[in-house]
Design an enzyme around this catalytic site. Structure first.
Site, PDB file in Angstrom:
ATOM      1  N   ARG A 189      88.695  61.669  14.790  1.00  0.00           N
ATOM      2  CA  ARG A 189      87.678  61.434  15.814  1.00  0.00           C
ATOM      3  C   ARG A 189      87.008  60.100  15.506  1.00  0.00           C
ATOM      4  NH1 ARG A 189      83.955  66.673  15.996  1.00  0.00           N
ATOM      5  NH2 ARG A 189      82.830  65.502  17.604  1.00  0.00           N
ATOM      6  N   HIS A 190      86.334  59.542  16.504  1.00  0.00           N
ATOM      7  CA  HIS A 190      85.501  58.352  16.299  1.00  0.00           C
ATOM      8  C   HIS A 190      84.439  58.647  15.243  1.00  0.00           C
ATOM      9  CE1 HIS A 190      82.468  60.635  18.431  1.00  0.00           C
ATOM     10  NE2 HIS A 190      83.456  61.020  19.231  1.00  0.00           N
ATOM     11  N   ASN A 239      76.076  61.949  19.360  1.00  0.00           N
ATOM     12  CA  ASN A 239      76.369  63.051  18.423  1.00  0.00           C
ATOM     13  C   ASN A 239      75.093  63.458  17.696  1.00  0.00           C
ATOM     14  OD1 ASN A 239      79.606  61.709  17.473  1.00  0.00           O
ATOM     15  ND2 ASN A 239      79.181  63.458  18.790  1.00  0.00           N
ATOM     16  N   ARG A 244      82.903  54.432  21.561  1.00  0.00           N
ATOM     17  CA  ARG A 244      82.841  54.971  20.198  1.00  0.00           C
ATOM     18  C   ARG A 244      84.194  54.973  19.481  1.00  0.00           C
ATOM     19  NH1 ARG A 244      81.724  58.815  24.082  1.00  0.00           N
ATOM     20  NH2 ARG A 244      82.512  60.959  23.901  1.00  0.00           N
ATOM     21  N   GLU A 289      87.368  61.527  26.164  1.00  0.00           N
ATOM     22  CA  GLU A 289      86.947  62.896  25.875  1.00  0.00           C
ATOM     23  C   GLU A 289      86.959  63.760  27.149  1.00  0.00           C
ATOM     24  OE1 GLU A 289      87.140  65.215  24.272  1.00  0.00           O
ATOM     25  OE2 GLU A 289      85.467  65.667  22.948  1.00  0.00           O
ATOM     26  N   HIS A 310      88.772  61.957  20.342  1.00  0.00           N
ATOM     27  CA  HIS A 310      87.558  62.777  20.479  1.00  0.00           C
ATOM     28  C   HIS A 310      87.930  64.227  20.192  1.00  0.00           C
ATOM     29  CE1 HIS A 310      85.659  59.397  22.720  1.00  0.00           C
ATOM     30  NE2 HIS A 310      86.916  59.172  23.050  1.00  0.00           N
TER      31      HIS A 310
HETATM   32  O1  F6P Z   1      80.146  67.181  21.065  1.00  0.00           O
HETATM   33  C1  F6P Z   1      81.107  66.188  21.003  1.00  0.00           C
HETATM   34  C2  F6P Z   1      82.197  66.418  22.023  1.00  0.00           C
HETATM   35  O2  F6P Z   1      83.204  65.463  21.851  1.00  0.00           O
HETATM   36  C3  F6P Z   1      81.704  66.429  23.482  1.00  0.00           C
HETATM   37  O3  F6P Z   1      81.664  65.162  24.089  1.00  0.00           O
HETATM   38  C4  F6P Z   1      82.682  67.369  24.144  1.00  0.00           C
HETATM   39  O4  F6P Z   1      82.206  67.867  25.379  1.00  0.00           O
HETATM   40  C5  F6P Z   1      82.820  68.416  23.075  1.00  0.00           C
HETATM   41  O5  F6P Z   1      82.781  67.734  21.844  1.00  0.00           O
HETATM   42  C6  F6P Z   1      84.116  69.202  23.146  1.00  0.00           C
HETATM   43  O6  F6P Z   1      84.037  70.312  22.288  1.00  0.00           O
HETATM   44  P1  F6P Z   1      83.834  71.788  22.894  1.00  0.00           P
HETATM   45  O7  F6P Z   1      84.981  71.966  23.848  1.00  0.00           O
HETATM   46  O8  F6P Z   1      83.925  72.691  21.699  1.00  0.00           O
HETATM   47  O9  F6P Z   1      82.516  71.868  23.600  1.00  0.00           O
END
Ligand code: F6P
Length: 399
Positions: A215-216, A222, A266, A286, A352
């Site tokens: 990941r970044h 975050n 990022r 993402e 991501h």
């Molecule tokens: O929180 C960081 C992130 O990359 C968000 O931008 C994204 O919506 C999420 O993680 C994805 O993870 P999950 O599907 O578990 O919510």
């Protein structure tokens, strides 16, 4: 209902058939297609036991021939029985090096009402065959009882027996794709598959390469637990980017590396200091959280409880209003997967959380429904080193 398809491997031993067959099976399963792969060697071992010598494969060994036909019949009964009972794509991984054997498969295929595609693996380079023998064949259960060099000798004789009766797929045998020298050259005839499968087959190369996923570095969003967006790296994220660049500098295996990022700041900022060729893919952005972009999980639960509940019930299929689901992310990653299969060099993907979960599931064969729950922590590089048919994995924590 999409038409039923049977993909039937053809080729002498140690030409990379099982590698290709498993890749296809993994890709289709990842896309949610009901796919089954049957390997004739596994059937032989379970019906007759392992440890047959090359003598078993001699074309003039009458008993051996009958036993091999019985094994093929059992494997085909199971595979085509499954296809008739509702399966979608059947993959038959066996040598199928004679017309007689392929005719038998064609009959079964016609009875099941499936489209037939022969996928023939051809290798004109003896050194590649030797590498395959040493990397994957000598460790087969067939040779568990033999020292390596004896196993190599025996396997070469097995290849010679198959070579003496080998009939490459002819122009009158229907649709085929011939992979010559790990896909350096492809020959195709009459291939009428749906575009997602057809394009995959045309992009596939028999190349095993090291792959790193990360990941970044930590972003400003975050820190505030906000979903999505396009924020810059935090100071801790910047520090991770420096450590990542150092890692690439220090590792010999990363000398010819190419770096792929998403189009978001990022990941680009994380890769900025890495002195290697870089490529940006919008498809690696993402997951789009739609109306929830810029919200925290607590805020979503508070303001949009029905959305939070729906996601908790089926995180894989749940689509954010005006956004995406994990299932959508998989569909959007198809071009990245095609580019991955074409790429010859080792690769670092800076992505991501959600997209890397989906891509990792493709690489490692994890069921797509499980990918929303995979752990892909920040500041950790996942190192995937190729083995015969899959990867071994290490996780490198960078601070
Ligand atoms: O929180 C960081 C992130 O990359 C968000 O931008 C994204 O919506 C999420 O993680 C994805 O993870 P999950 O599907 O578990 O919510």
């Amino acid at each position: 209902m999409p038409p039923k398809v049977a993909i039937v491997m053809v080729g002498l031993p140690a030409r990379g058939k099982s590698f290709i067959a498993r890749k296809i099976a993994r890709y289709l399963t990842w896309l949610g297609r009901n796919t089954r792969l049957v390997n004739a060697g596994d059937y032989r071992r379970s019906l007759l036991g392992a440890q047959q010598t090359h003598e078993f494969f001699r074309p003039d060994n009458v008993e051996g021939r009958a036993a091999r036909l019985a094994v093929a019949t059992a494997a085909l009964d199971d595979l085509f029985g499954w296809l008739r009972a509702g399966g979608e794509v059947a993959i038959y991984d066996a040598s199928n090096t004679t017309r007689a054997r392929r005719d038998l498969v064609r009959q079964r295929c016609a009875q099941a009402g499936a489209m037939l595609l022969f996928v023939e693996a051809i290798c004109t380079n003896d050194a590649d065959v030797e590498t395959t023998i040493r990397e994957s064949k000598v460790s087969s259960p067939d040779y568990a009882h033999l020292p390596t060099e004896d196993a190599v000798q025996d396997f070469r004789k097995r290849i010679a027996h198959y070579t003496s009766t080998y009939e490459p797929v002819g122009e009158d045998e229907g649709s085929y794709i011939k992979y010559i020298d790990k896909g350096e050259k492809l020959l195709c005839r009459g291939v009428e598959l749906d575009p997602k499968l057809g394009r995959y087959l045309l992009n596939l190369r028999g190349i095993r390469k090291s792959t790193w996923l990360t990941r970044h570095g930590e972003s400003l969003w975050n820190i505030r637990n906000l979903l999505g967006g396009d924020s810059d790296l935090s100071p801790a994220g910047e520090a991770f980017a420096l450590r990542l660049a150092d890692l690439v500098d220090q590792r010999d295996a990363m000398r010819d590396l190419v770096v792929w990022t998403s189009a978001l700041k990022r990941t680009v900022q994380t890769a900025r200091g890495i002195a290697r060729e870089q490529r940006t893919f919008h498809e690696l952005d993402e997951i789009n959280a739609g109306i929830c972009e810029g919200m925290s999980y607590a805020e979503i639960r508070d303001k949009l409880p029905t959305e939070a509940d729906a996601r908790a019930r089926d995180k894989f299929r749940y689509r954010y209003p005006h956004g995406e689901s994990y299932q959508d992310v998989i569909e959007r990653l198809v071009p990245v997967v095609l580019a991955y299969e074409r790429e010859m060099r080792p690769l670092l993907v800076v992505g991501h959380q959600a997209v890397l979960r989906a891509f990792y599931a493709y690489l490692t064969g994890i069921a797509p429904e499980r990918c929303p729950y995979l752990g892909i922590p920040l500041h950790t590089v996942i190192e995937l080193a190729p083995r015969a048919y899959d990867y071994s994995e290490e996780r490198i924590a960078l601070g």
